[in-house]
Write a protein that holds these residues in place. Sequence first.
Motif, PDB file in Angstrom:
ATOM      1  N   ALA A   2      50.384  17.459  45.013  1.00  0.00           N
ATOM      2  CA  ALA A   2      50.899  18.779  44.648  1.00  0.00           C
ATOM      3  C   ALA A   2      50.243  19.842  45.519  1.00  0.00           C
ATOM      4  O   ALA A   2      49.137  19.671  46.021  1.00  0.00           O
ATOM      5  N   ARG A   3      50.949  20.956  45.682  1.00  0.00           N
ATOM      6  CA  ARG A   3      50.441  22.055  46.503  1.00  0.00           C
ATOM      7  C   ARG A   3      50.474  23.344  45.696  1.00  0.00           C
ATOM      8  O   ARG A   3      51.439  23.616  44.977  1.00  0.00           O
ATOM      9  N   ILE A   4      49.427  24.136  45.837  1.00  0.00           N
ATOM     10  CA  ILE A   4      49.358  25.450  45.205  1.00  0.00           C
ATOM     11  C   ILE A   4      49.143  26.485  46.291  1.00  0.00           C
ATOM     12  O   ILE A   4      48.145  26.438  47.018  1.00  0.00           O
ATOM     13  N   ILE A  25      40.147  23.534  39.608  1.00  0.00           N
ATOM     14  CA  ILE A  25      41.373  23.061  38.953  1.00  0.00           C
ATOM     15  C   ILE A  25      42.204  22.250  39.937  1.00  0.00           C
ATOM     16  O   ILE A  25      42.725  21.174  39.599  1.00  0.00           O
ATOM     17  N   ALA A  26      42.341  22.756  41.153  1.00  0.00           N
ATOM     18  CA  ALA A  26      43.121  22.037  42.165  1.00  0.00           C
ATOM     19  C   ALA A  26      42.501  20.664  42.439  1.00  0.00           C
ATOM     20  O   ALA A  26      43.215  19.652  42.493  1.00  0.00           O
ATOM     21  N   ALA A  31      45.418  18.454  43.695  1.00  0.00           N
ATOM     22  CA  ALA A  31      46.361  19.371  44.337  1.00  0.00           C
ATOM     23  C   ALA A  31      45.741  20.001  45.579  1.00  0.00           C
ATOM     24  O   ALA A  31      44.527  20.217  45.644  1.00  0.00           O
ATOM     25  N   ASP A  32      46.587  20.296  46.531  1.00  0.00           N
ATOM     26  CA  ASP A  32      46.164  20.962  47.756  1.00  0.00           C
ATOM     27  C   ASP A  32      46.256  22.466  47.544  1.00  0.00           C
ATOM     28  O   ASP A  32      47.320  22.981  47.183  1.00  0.00           O
ATOM     29  N   HIS A 198      49.720  22.946  33.421  1.00  0.00           N
ATOM     30  CA  HIS A 198      50.941  22.569  34.125  1.00  0.00           C
ATOM     31  C   HIS A 198      50.687  21.428  35.092  1.00  0.00           C
ATOM     32  O   HIS A 198      51.476  20.470  35.158  1.00  0.00           O
ATOM     33  N   LEU A 199      49.603  21.503  35.843  1.00  0.00           N
ATOM     34  CA  LEU A 199      49.289  20.455  36.804  1.00  0.00           C
ATOM     35  C   LEU A 199      49.023  19.125  36.096  1.00  0.00           C
ATOM     36  O   LEU A 199      49.276  18.057  36.665  1.00  0.00           O
ATOM     37  N   LYS A 200      48.524  19.200  34.880  1.00  0.00           N
ATOM     38  CA  LYS A 200      48.267  17.990  34.098  1.00  0.00           C
ATOM     39  C   LYS A 200      49.523  17.452  33.429  1.00  0.00           C
ATOM     40  O   LYS A 200      49.514  16.385  32.827  1.00  0.00           O
TER      41      LYS A 200
END
Length: 203
Positions: A2-4, A25-26, A31-32, A198-200
């Motif tokens: 995932a990317r943020i 968190i990333a 996440a990137d 959300h990422l989880k």
Amino acid sequence: MARIDYYLSVISPFCYFTGTRVAEIAKQNGADLVFKPVDIMSLFQRTGGTALGDRHPSRQAYRFQELARTSKKTGLPYHAKPMFFPTNPAPASYAIIAAQDAFAKTGEGDLQALVFSLLRACWAEQKDIAEDAVVGDALEAAGFDRGLTFTGMLSGAETYVRNLEEAVEAGVFGAPFWVCDDGEMFWGVDRLNDLDAHLKGDL
């Protein structure tokens, strides 16, 4: 992965109060995290926002209360009226962009440490982040070549303009603002828990 995309302003107190948590968190969620400094005043003009000095007194008074509460919640000290605020955000923004490019090539340096160092310099240390020496010190402390303040200026300026256009196109209207690659957006330090959830896959 995932990317943020993290749209930030180096003169935003709420970006400062974000601390290093968004990077944590990333990392926890695989996440990137991509830092995208933007000219916040131009972003306001493009998206219907109002400059701080032009806001109604009641809005300005509420902002001071919110800053004090957020400082207590995050444990991060701050000055309500920093000695060098507002200042020119471009030099520090260019440095972040140049450092991110350098990191992509070498894998060396700590981008989150650099970003937080510059924000802390403004909001807690009474330093002018428009000064080359202040930016250079932050670069060096984060493991980057302090010379990036000069060598990265041209590419930094070009990317800075492009970041603004990308922000407007993505629907960004403030900072801190996070845009996930699935289109979900989160605005404000008080939405970090929502970003994490959300990422989880919980939100």
